[in-house]
Design an enzyme around this catalytic site. Structure first.
Site, PDB file in Angstrom:
ATOM      1  N   ASP A 114     -96.903  22.197 133.413  1.00 26.34           N
ATOM      2  CA  ASP A 114     -95.579  21.587 133.265  1.00 26.34           C
ATOM      3  C   ASP A 114     -94.991  21.151 134.599  1.00 26.34           C
ATOM      4  OD1 ASP A 114     -94.864  21.887 130.367  1.00 26.34           O
ATOM      5  OD2 ASP A 114     -95.438  23.946 130.828  1.00 26.34           O
ATOM      6  N   GLU A 164     -92.498  20.697 118.602  1.00 23.79           N
ATOM      7  CA  GLU A 164     -93.262  21.543 119.527  1.00 23.79           C
ATOM      8  C   GLU A 164     -92.289  22.480 120.223  1.00 23.79           C
ATOM      9  OE1 GLU A 164     -95.521  19.594 122.513  1.00 23.79           O
ATOM     10  OE2 GLU A 164     -97.105  18.975 121.173  1.00 23.79           O
TER      11      GLU A 164
END
Length: 267
Positions: free
Chosen positions: A60, A49
């Protein structure tokens, strides 16, 4: 066959679980990203990824936010990420998923981005802030280009929406094992087995568990419940610690190899 499908089919034949590793593209620079990708494949990673740096990475936690900042500071842009994927493809067939925010696709031009990604050798797109309810036309374009739309299921996702996501996703389903943003955790959530079982009731796709897996022991525990394990922040943290050290690739690949051994102990 899409590389993600081929890899999971191979893992099923071998009776093994998969390891998916996330890193921020361009952290600390794109040549390091290319070298890390090649080293990760040798270390036993099944899917890579690549986070495309964005100024507002809302899904995040701090570790990956800082990686995005470093990626932006190194001059990384979506077209340069795709150039790096194409460079990886000249030496490797490791499945690659781009982890990105929709604004980056929109700014590039959605159709153009999908075509450019497919041409570069990307296998799937995980668009963090694009819900399946609004993605039907984009999914159609992705599938036509040979890309998989990868979707997240959270601990708070109700069963009717799990059913919808399972119907719309392809490649694999990414189960976010805890609420909140990405980041390392001291222990895994106790709800993983029940949630994975609920998702399995609605799909035959592989299920990958991520968010919070920090070390080989946790990776092994998660692998017992799912088809694959996703490790991101713990790897990104190693990159942050080493920075521009000459042995960056060797050191990070060594850590990743320890995760692969935990997930696939007989390999």
């Amino acid at each position: 066959m899409n590389r993600i499908d081929a890899r999971f089919a191979e893992l099923r034949r071998q009776g093994r679980k998969g390891l998916i590793v996330y890193i921020g593209a361009g952290d600390p620079h794109l040549e390091a990203t290319r070298q890390l990708a090649l080293a990760f494949e040798r270390a036993g990673v099944d899917v890579l990824e690549l986070g495309v740096p964005f100024s507002d990475p809302l899904a995040d936690g701090l570790v990956n936010q800082l990686a995005a900042q470093r990626g932006l500071a190194s001059g990384t842009t979506p077209p340069k990420v795709l150039e790096t994927v194409a460079a990886i493809r000249r030496e490797s067939q490791i499945p690659i998923v781009l982890y990105l925010y929709f604004n980056l696709m929109h700014r590039h031009g959605v159709e153009r981005f999908i075509q450019d990604a497919a041409r570069a050798g990307v296998d799937g797109l995980l668009v963090l802030d694009l819900p399946p309810e609004e993605a039907e036309a984009i999914e159609h374009s992705m599938r036509a280009a040979g890309l998989h739309p990868i979707y997240l299921v959270a601990p708070t996702t109700p069963e009717p929406r799990i059913e919808l996501i399972a119907r719309r996703a392809s490649g694999f389903i990414y189960y976010v094992s805890r609420e909140g943003v990405t980041g390392m955790q001291q222990q895994l959530s106790s709800t993983i087995p029940a949630k994975v079982a609920l998702i399995r009731a609605h799909t035959s796709l592989p299920i990958a568990v991520g968010f919070g897996i920090s070390n080989p022991e946790q990776a092994q525990q998660a692998a017992a419940q799912a088809d694959a394990v996703v490790v991101g922040s713990a790897v990104v943290n190693q990159i942050a610690r080493l920075g521009l050290a000459p042995d960056l690739v060797e050191q990070v690949a060594g850590f990743v190899a320890s995760l692969a051994r935990a997930v696939k102990p007989n390999s």
